[in-house]
Design a protein around this motif. Sequence first.
Motif, short mmCIF file in Angstrom:
data_model
loop_
_atom_site.label_atom_id
_atom_site.label_comp_id
_atom_site.label_asym_id
_atom_site.label_seq_id
_atom_site.Cartn_x
_atom_site.Cartn_y
_atom_site.Cartn_z
N PRO A 2 0.83 -1.21 0.00
CA PRO A 2 0.00 0.00 0.00
C PRO A 2 0.86 1.26 0.00
O PRO A 2 1.90 1.31 0.66
CB PRO A 2 -0.82 -0.13 1.28
CG PRO A 2 -0.05 -1.07 2.15
CD PRO A 2 0.65 -2.02 1.23
N LYS A 3 0.43 2.26 -0.75
CA LYS A 3 1.23 3.48 -0.89
C LYS A 3 0.40 4.70 -0.53
O LYS A 3 -0.83 4.70 -0.65
CB LYS A 3 1.76 3.62 -2.31
CG LYS A 3 0.71 3.96 -3.36
CD LYS A 3 1.32 4.10 -4.73
CE LYS A 3 0.32 4.60 -5.77
NZ LYS A 3 -0.05 6.00 -5.58
N PRO A 4 1.07 5.76 -0.08
CA PRO A 4 0.34 7.00 0.17
C PRO A 4 0.03 7.72 -1.13
O PRO A 4 0.60 7.41 -2.18
CB PRO A 4 1.33 7.81 1.02
CG PRO A 4 2.67 7.33 0.56
CD PRO A 4 2.50 5.88 0.23
N ILE A 61 0.88 14.31 1.89
CA ILE A 61 0.43 12.98 1.49
C ILE A 61 -0.79 12.59 2.32
O ILE A 61 -0.98 13.06 3.44
CB ILE A 61 1.54 11.92 1.66
CG1 ILE A 61 2.00 11.84 3.12
CG2 ILE A 61 2.72 12.24 0.76
CD1 ILE A 61 3.00 10.72 3.38
N CYS A 62 -1.59 11.72 1.73
CA CYS A 62 -2.80 11.23 2.40
C CYS A 62 -2.87 9.72 2.21
O CYS A 62 -2.50 9.19 1.15
CB CYS A 62 -4.04 11.90 1.82
SG CYS A 62 -5.58 11.46 2.67
N ASN A 63 -3.32 9.02 3.23
CA ASN A 63 -3.43 7.57 3.17
C ASN A 63 -4.83 7.17 2.73
O ASN A 63 -5.77 7.14 3.52
CB ASN A 63 -3.10 6.96 4.55
CG ASN A 63 -3.21 5.45 4.54
OD1 ASN A 63 -3.31 4.83 3.48
ND2 ASN A 63 -3.17 4.85 5.71
N ASP A 117 -3.63 0.99 7.49
CA ASP A 117 -2.66 1.85 8.15
C ASP A 117 -1.26 1.60 7.58
O ASP A 117 -0.90 0.46 7.28
CB ASP A 117 -2.66 1.60 9.66
CG ASP A 117 -4.01 1.88 10.30
OD1 ASP A 117 -4.81 2.61 9.67
OD2 ASP A 117 -4.27 1.37 11.41
N LEU A 118 -0.48 2.66 7.44
CA LEU A 118 0.85 2.55 6.85
C LEU A 118 1.93 2.72 7.90
O LEU A 118 1.99 3.75 8.58
CB LEU A 118 1.03 3.61 5.76
CG LEU A 118 0.08 3.55 4.55
CD1 LEU A 118 0.40 4.67 3.58
CD2 LEU A 118 0.17 2.21 3.87
N GLN A 134 4.85 7.66 13.62
CA GLN A 134 3.76 6.78 14.03
C GLN A 134 2.99 6.36 12.79
O GLN A 134 3.15 6.93 11.72
CB GLN A 134 2.83 7.49 15.02
CG GLN A 134 2.24 8.78 14.48
CD GLN A 134 1.44 9.53 15.54
OE1 GLN A 134 1.49 9.18 16.71
NE2 GLN A 134 0.70 10.53 15.12
N TYR A 135 2.20 5.32 12.92
CA TYR A 135 1.44 4.81 11.77
C TYR A 135 0.64 5.94 11.12
O TYR A 135 0.06 6.78 11.82
CB TYR A 135 0.49 3.71 12.21
CG TYR A 135 1.13 2.34 12.36
CD1 TYR A 135 0.45 1.20 11.99
CD2 TYR A 135 2.42 2.20 12.87
CE1 TYR A 135 1.03 -0.06 12.13
CE2 TYR A 135 3.01 0.97 13.01
CZ TYR A 135 2.31 -0.17 12.64
OH TYR A 135 2.89 -1.40 12.78
#
Length: 324
Positions: free
Chosen positions: A82-84, A108-110, A115-116, A154-155
């Motif tokens: 998974p990428k932002p 950037i947004c997730n 969770d990244l 943090q995540y």
Amino acid sequence: LKEVAIHRGIYFFLGICFILFTISKLNRLPQSKRLVSLPIYLALFSFLIGGLLAKKYIDININNQKFKNEMIALNNKYAAFPKPEVTSCNIDLTHTNEEIAVQVKLEICNHSGSDLDTLLFSLNPDLKVSSVLQNGKNLDFTRQKHMLKIIPSQYLLKNESTKLDITYNGSIDERTHFLDLNPELTKNNFTAEMFRIRKRFSYLQDNFVCLTSDALWYPIAGVGYASNNPALHSPDFTNYNLKVQTSNNLIPVSQGKVIKVEDGVFEFHPESALPKISLLIGDYLQHSIQVDSVEYSIYSIRGNEFFLKHFDVIQDSLPSLIRG
């Protein structure tokens, strides 16, 4: 330049070799045995140098393809990672001789759905990252070829946003371009391997710069071409802003509205989000015409204005031609 010199050297020394062999076979007045044998020795020496240069050139091509395969293997490894999503990218670039120094501010947004714990970006391997900051705090990061893996403090939770500051400098490794090009097209083609110098895909010189998104001159979220999933293509539509500082006699060209801050310093502000951005820098002259409040421009390297004479004939009808 080194690759071109090796390629030209192959045929220079082989040519000298064959000329010297020809000399040894010409009927001439008798000479001492030492002088009669000299062309043969020099021919053998030239042939040896030409052969060594040919081996060196072939090794360069083999290593280039090996490097591309390693990049593809990394892309395959992280293709499902998974990428932002990069929503904003402010690039501050300084061009000096054959290097660039860049400071990038990313928002950037997730939106990956999970969770990244690691933020994955692609960046040219010849660009050395000196620091990564998240909201002013230093972050740990690792490099592996073109991959830049950043460990956030943090995540990054689902639908959460954050800001990153990335500082790096260096040159451009052209082997990052066109990873999807089929190597079989040249693998068994001796003409393509030995008689032609490979095409250039980017330039980073003191008086000319040509950087496309394939050069990975700015961080791109996720990976590029992956042979395990060749249909994978999910570029981010990003709001770019670009500031370029170069020599006073050079003009940069990029997407967006251009603002000249001072000699050698320009800013580019695209009006809408773009999937990628490119950069040209050179001794350009701008030729413009304004039609219905829209300015149309052609940039040409100084001294290459041979085409301007053709516009004299259609000067009056040019606006209607542009309107279509």
